[in-house]
Design a protein around this motif. Structure first.
Motif, PDB file in Angstrom:
ATOM      1  N   VAL A 301       1.046  -1.146   0.078  1.00 46.98           N
ATOM      2  CA  VAL A 301      -0.110   0.010  -0.057  1.00 46.98           C
ATOM      3  C   VAL A 301       0.823   1.154   0.115  1.00 46.98           C
ATOM      4  CG1 VAL A 301      -1.776   1.467   1.414  1.00 46.98           C
ATOM      5  CG2 VAL A 301      -2.177  -1.280   1.050  1.00 46.98           C
ATOM      6  N   GLY A 302       2.276   1.269   0.875  1.00 39.94           N
ATOM      7  CA  GLY A 302       2.887   2.312   0.775  1.00 39.94           C
ATOM      8  C   GLY A 302       3.504   2.601  -0.630  1.00 39.94           C
ATOM      9  N   LEU A 303       3.584   1.344  -1.409  1.00 39.95           N
ATOM     10  CA  LEU A 303       4.236   1.424  -2.610  1.00 39.95           C
ATOM     11  C   LEU A 303       3.091   1.886  -3.587  1.00 39.95           C
ATOM     12  CD1 LEU A 303       6.486   0.293  -4.530  1.00 39.95           C
ATOM     13  CD2 LEU A 303       4.888  -1.435  -5.045  1.00 39.95           C
ATOM     14  N   GLN A 304       1.735   1.712  -3.441  1.00 40.06           N
ATOM     15  CA  GLN A 304       0.723   2.367  -4.288  1.00 40.06           C
ATOM     16  C   GLN A 304       0.892   3.791  -3.888  1.00 40.06           C
ATOM     17  OE1 GLN A 304      -2.624   0.276  -2.416  1.00 40.06           O
ATOM     18  NE2 GLN A 304      -3.250  -0.115  -4.502  1.00 40.06           N
ATOM     19  N   ALA A 361      10.475   2.818   0.034  1.00 39.64           N
ATOM     20  CA  ALA A 361       9.639   1.659  -0.281  1.00 39.64           C
ATOM     21  C   ALA A 361      10.485   0.202  -0.571  1.00 39.64           C
ATOM     22  CB  ALA A 361       8.490   1.556  -1.441  1.00 39.64           C
ATOM     23  N   TYR A 362      11.446   0.516  -1.568  1.00 40.00           N
ATOM     24  CA  TYR A 362      12.166  -0.395  -2.083  1.00 40.00           C
ATOM     25  C   TYR A 362      13.126  -0.984  -0.947  1.00 40.00           C
ATOM     26  CZ  TYR A 362      10.872   0.433  -6.885  1.00 40.00           C
ATOM     27  OH  TYR A 362      10.216   0.772  -8.115  1.00 40.00           O
ATOM     28  N   SER A 363      13.762   0.116  -0.202  1.00 41.35           N
ATOM     29  CA  SER A 363      14.558  -0.520   1.074  1.00 41.35           C
ATOM     30  C   SER A 363      14.039  -1.251   2.065  1.00 41.35           C
ATOM     31  CB  SER A 363      15.195   0.953   1.530  1.00 41.35           C
ATOM     32  OG  SER A 363      16.046   1.563   0.620  1.00 41.35           O
ATOM     33  N   GLY A 364      12.737  -1.216   2.310  1.00 42.08           N
ATOM     34  CA  GLY A 364      11.989  -1.863   3.078  1.00 42.08           C
ATOM     35  C   GLY A 364      11.983  -3.253   2.736  1.00 42.08           C
ATOM     36  N   CYS A 365      11.529  -3.423   1.584  1.00 46.65           N
ATOM     37  CA  CYS A 365      11.392  -4.667   0.973  1.00 46.65           C
ATOM     38  C   CYS A 365      12.383  -5.522   0.793  1.00 46.65           C
ATOM     39  CB  CYS A 365      10.385  -4.422  -0.521  1.00 46.65           C
ATOM     40  SG  CYS A 365       8.975  -3.734  -0.293  1.00 46.65           S
ATOM     41  N   VAL A 366      13.665  -4.731   0.562  1.00 44.32           N
ATOM     42  CA  VAL A 366      15.109  -5.478   0.511  1.00 44.32           C
ATOM     43  C   VAL A 366      15.536  -6.121   1.772  1.00 44.32           C
ATOM     44  CG1 VAL A 366      17.609  -5.018   0.128  1.00 44.32           C
ATOM     45  CG2 VAL A 366      15.896  -4.421  -1.775  1.00 44.32           C
ATOM     46  N   LEU A 390      11.061  -1.674  11.329  1.00 43.58           N
ATOM     47  CA  LEU A 390      10.932  -0.454  11.536  1.00 43.58           C
ATOM     48  C   LEU A 390      10.568   0.337  10.382  1.00 43.58           C
ATOM     49  CD1 LEU A 390      11.675   1.778  13.497  1.00 43.58           C
ATOM     50  CD2 LEU A 390      14.091   1.852  12.582  1.00 43.58           C
ATOM     51  N   LEU A 391      10.874  -0.096   9.290  1.00 45.23           N
ATOM     52  CA  LEU A 391      10.688   0.542   7.856  1.00 45.23           C
ATOM     53  C   LEU A 391       9.222   0.395   7.474  1.00 45.23           C
ATOM     54  CD1 LEU A 391      13.999   0.199   5.964  1.00 45.23           C
ATOM     55  CD2 LEU A 391      13.168   2.167   7.162  1.00 45.23           C
ATOM     56  N   THR A 392       8.642  -0.656   7.941  1.00 45.04           N
ATOM     57  CA  THR A 392       7.122  -1.058   7.459  1.00 45.04           C
ATOM     58  C   THR A 392       6.215   0.008   7.798  1.00 45.04           C
ATOM     59  OG1 THR A 392       7.669  -3.475   7.367  1.00 45.04           O
ATOM     60  CG2 THR A 392       5.245  -2.638   7.571  1.00 45.04           C
ATOM     61  N   PRO A 393       6.024   0.504   8.964  1.00 38.67           N
ATOM     62  CA  PRO A 393       5.321   1.640   9.404  1.00 38.67           C
ATOM     63  C   PRO A 393       5.484   2.967   8.459  1.00 38.67           C
ATOM     64  CG  PRO A 393       6.398   1.316  11.134  1.00 38.67           C
ATOM     65  CD  PRO A 393       6.712   0.136  10.317  1.00 38.67           C
ATOM     66  N   LEU A 394       6.888   3.293   8.310  1.00 40.44           N
ATOM     67  CA  LEU A 394       7.419   4.249   7.544  1.00 40.44           C
ATOM     68  C   LEU A 394       6.832   4.448   6.064  1.00 40.44           C
ATOM     69  CD1 LEU A 394      11.092   4.900   8.861  1.00 40.44           C
ATOM     70  CD2 LEU A 394       9.011   5.489  10.036  1.00 40.44           C
ATOM     71  N   VAL A 395       6.868   3.329   5.245  1.00 40.98           N
ATOM     72  CA  VAL A 395       6.758   3.039   4.009  1.00 40.98           C
ATOM     73  C   VAL A 395       5.220   3.198   3.777  1.00 40.98           C
ATOM     74  CG1 VAL A 395       6.414   1.164   2.191  1.00 40.98           C
ATOM     75  CG2 VAL A 395       8.501   1.470   3.251  1.00 40.98           C
ATOM     76  N   LYS A 396       4.320   2.523   4.844  1.00 41.27           N
ATOM     77  CA  LYS A 396       2.973   2.571   4.775  1.00 41.27           C
ATOM     78  C   LYS A 396       2.446   4.049   5.000  1.00 41.27           C
ATOM     79  CE  LYS A 396      -1.438   1.956   5.196  1.00 41.27           C
ATOM     80  NZ  LYS A 396      -2.664   3.093   5.803  1.00 41.27           N
ATOM     81  N   GLY A 397       2.800   4.595   6.047  1.00 40.73           N
ATOM     82  CA  GLY A 397       2.465   5.721   6.572  1.00 40.73           C
ATOM     83  C   GLY A 397       2.950   7.020   5.654  1.00 40.73           C
ATOM     84  N   TRP A 398       4.543   7.266   5.728  1.00 40.35           N
ATOM     85  CA  TRP A 398       4.866   8.274   4.862  1.00 40.35           C
ATOM     86  C   TRP A 398       4.798   8.399   3.419  1.00 40.35           C
ATOM     87  CZ3 TRP A 398       9.259   9.890   1.650  1.00 40.35           C
ATOM     88  CH2 TRP A 398       9.460  11.182   1.660  1.00 40.35           C
ATOM     89  N   CYS A 399       4.860   7.167   2.806  1.00 35.75           N
ATOM     90  CA  CYS A 399       4.448   7.042   1.144  1.00 35.75           C
ATOM     91  C   CYS A 399       3.117   7.398   0.952  1.00 35.75           C
ATOM     92  CB  CYS A 399       5.072   5.835   0.761  1.00 35.75           C
ATOM     93  SG  CYS A 399       6.528   5.527   0.915  1.00 35.75           S
ATOM     94  N   THR A 400       2.093   7.097   1.701  1.00 40.77           N
ATOM     95  CA  THR A 400       0.669   7.321   1.734  1.00 40.77           C
ATOM     96  C   THR A 400       0.284   8.683   1.862  1.00 40.77           C
ATOM     97  OG1 THR A 400      -0.152   6.533   3.727  1.00 40.77           O
ATOM     98  CG2 THR A 400       0.052   4.998   1.732  1.00 40.77           C
TER      99      THR A 400
END
Length: 594
Positions: A301-304, A361-366, A390-400
């Motif tokens: 979803v962050g990637l979206q 997003a890419y860093s979290g998935c790597v 740690l990166l998962t809520p950042l990706v979801k939260g900040w990227c959205t």
């Protein structure tokens, strides 16, 4: 709506250079994930996204979906044909085991492919997004017979999957769910109703596997009494093909602000005695099993958010280059509006936020791939698991959150035409609005970051991240691509994050402070982390650059980092001030006067 062209070079740079994909592939023994393979996959995915599903984005939004008398959802014209191409291209199985028909490639390699799909057509892309999450949950939690029954068809894409959590009285708080499951031989009978089920019913695939949270008759109260069940629309026969129709149906479709071509269903289970379901994992451990899917979904979803930002950026870039209005400074006649400084400010903001979001997003998935597949000792594996967590809520939260800003700026760049549906940019603004809400609202992501990912380990994962940031700052001080003032600005943001971290740890017993500060702590952490990745990108670009005229891409990376540090990073001071202000004015008024 302008054409979508996947920015494959940006994606490959973010994946291989910035997120460290090549090093991860070596550590995880992904021998087939060579640079040539990565480039070929991105090229073919770009063709599929641009040619097969991007042209359906506007028409799908206008047509929407319909629930027919047989309670089957009819998707817009072209959707089924595009999904068949998706199956034939093998896109559904990129990251899954070869034993089940997948291609056994890294999860992080599937991520740029998913970005392309969502940028091209987010409503369509939600179907494979949910399916991949469901496949992940079954792969990690189901017993072997259930895997053999469901996974081959799901990995091929012939069957799709859903996530069924929410009920009318039970949204984010799953302790109150009422859907029931009663044992019956080697399976269970499910009865209840679920709402907001994305792609819960449709005509694109021959079967749909619903993952449903339900409560057993003898289950303990609360979240400790929730189990997870796989409930197929058609019960698989002995030959593995869809057989008898199961007792689960879509009752109605929600009428939504955006993503009109994605059916959001009210689902009924057990109108005629109970839907047949199969237990996934252990009884009363359903929430833990479902979180396998939830964590996957939060990253995607962050990637979206990144994807819809990229599409908005492309549309704005095309429009501002063509729209003639006013005379820009230095010009003698009416100019394309891209020459006006304020338009340039908006475009640079969109570009910087999108590139930073992609790197995050890419860093979290790597990190997820490292944690799951690298041949590491227990301590190293724990390190990467902490980083991924740690990166998962950042990706979801900040990227959205940035998707709201970027799509809004895209509308603004279009002026009055942006407010008109005809241009198509308004659709992106509408579609993006769901992203901070689903798969755990961003308020929940903030509480996850400040609670589970910071206070619980007393800031260990955060300190590890800060150590990496300091190392980058030190390296940045030795290259000409970043002047001393900008490096100092980044170092100041690290200090701001350290100050906020210490305040959070010192105030962890004050629940009102934690809840009031969580969102600003999330935005502060994310912005500093994004700045760190932008600095890393500049260091990498400066090393790769030859100074020749063909290096405009690498030069642009460096200039975009300069903009991020100059114009985005100063937001950190405001986030820190809000964290320090705490709960006083937030909680001061009585509920009745809000």
């Amino acid at each position: 709506m302008s054409e979508y062209r996947a920015p494959t070079r940006d994606m490959e740079f973010a994946l291989r250079s910035l997120a460290g994909f090549d090093e991860m592939a070596k550590a995880c023994n992904y021998e087939d994930a060579s640079p040539d393979v990565v480039a070929a996959i991105l090229e073919e995915a770009a063709k599929f996204a641009g040619n097969a599903i991007a042209p359906l984005n506007r028409s799908g939004d206008e047509t929407g979906v319909q629930l027919d008398e047989g309670r089957c959802v009819q998707t817009p014209e072209g959707f089924k044909e595009a999904y068949q191409q998706y199956i034939e291209g093998g896109w559904a199985g990129l990251q899954f085991d070869a034993e089940q028909g997948g291609q056994a490639l890294p999860f992080s390699l599937a991520i740029p492919v998913q970005e392309m799909i969502h940028a091209a057509n987010m409503a369509w892309g939600l179907c494979p997004l949910l399916s991949q999450g469901a496949t992940e949950a079954l792969s990690e939690n189901a017993d072997e017979p259930l895997k053999q029954m469901l996974l081959p068809k799901m990995i091929s894409g012939e069957w799709t999957g859903t996530m069924n959590l929410t009920e009318p009285q039970s949204g984010s708080d799953l302790a109150t769910i009422r859907t029931q499951a009663r044992p019956e031989g080697d399976h269970y009978r499910i009865t209840g109703q679920k709402i907001f089920i994305t792609w819960g019913e449709h005509d694109m695939a021959e079967n749909i596997v619903h993952l449903v949270l339900a409560r057993l008759p003898y289950a303990p109260a609360g979240v400790k009494g929730i189990s997870l069940f796989a409930v197929p629309k058609f019960i698989p026969g002995a030959d593995g093909n869809p057989g008898e129709r199961n007792d689960c149906y879509a009752l109605s479709l929600e009428h939504k602000m955006g993503i009109h071509a994605s059916p959001t269903c009210v689902m009924s289970y057990g109108e005629n005695g109970g839907a047949l379901g199969y237990l996934v994992g252990q009884e009363n451990q359903g929430l833990a099993c479902m979180f396998t899917m939830m964590n996957n979904a939060r990253l995607t979803v962050g990637l979206q958010g990144v994807a819809v930002s990229e599409r908005a950026l492309q549309m704005a870039r095309s429009y501002v280059a063509e729209r003639i209005q006013g005379t820009a400074p230095g010009d003698l006649e009416p100019s394309p509006i891209v020459r006006h400084p304020d338009v340039r400010r908006m475009m640079m903001t969109m570009k910087a936020l999108t590139e930073a979001g992609r790197g995050l997003a890419y860093s979290g998935c790597v990190a997820v791939d490292y944690a799951k597949h690298a041949e590491l000792d227990a301590e190293q594996r724990s390190y990467y698991q902490r980083r991924a967590d740690l990166l998962t809520p950042l990706v979801k939260g900040w990227c959205t959150e940035i998707a709201q800003e970027v799509t809004s700026l895209a509308v603004q760049c279009h002026g009055g035409m942006g407010f008109i549906e005809e241009t198509g940019v308004a659709q992106l603004y509408r579609d993006a609005r769901i992203l901070p809400i689903y798969e755990g609202t961003n308020g929940i992501q903030a509480l996850d970051l400040i609670g589970r990912k910071t206070i619980r380990d007393r800031g260990l994962a955060m300190q590890e991240l800060l150590a990496d940031m300091r190392a980058t700052a030190e390296a940045a001080s030795t290259v000409s691509a970043l002047d001393e003032q900008r490096v100092q600005a980044f170092e100041q943001s690290i200090q701001q994050l350290e100050e906020a971290l210490q305040l959070v740890l010192d105030s962890s017993a004050n629940e009102h402070f934690v809840g009031s500060s969580a969102f600003n702590f999330l935005m502060l952490t994310s912005t500093v982390t994004a700045a760190w990745l932008m600095l890393k990108a500049t260091l990498l670009a400066s090393r790769q650059s030859t100074g020749e005229p063909g290096d405009e891409f690498l030069t642009a990376r460096q200039v975009t980092t300069h903009f991020f540090v100059d114009h985005i990073l100063p937001r950190c001071a405001g986030y820190l001030a809000s964290v320090k202000a705490g709960e006083d004015s937030i909680m001061a008024l009585p509920e009745t006067t809000l």
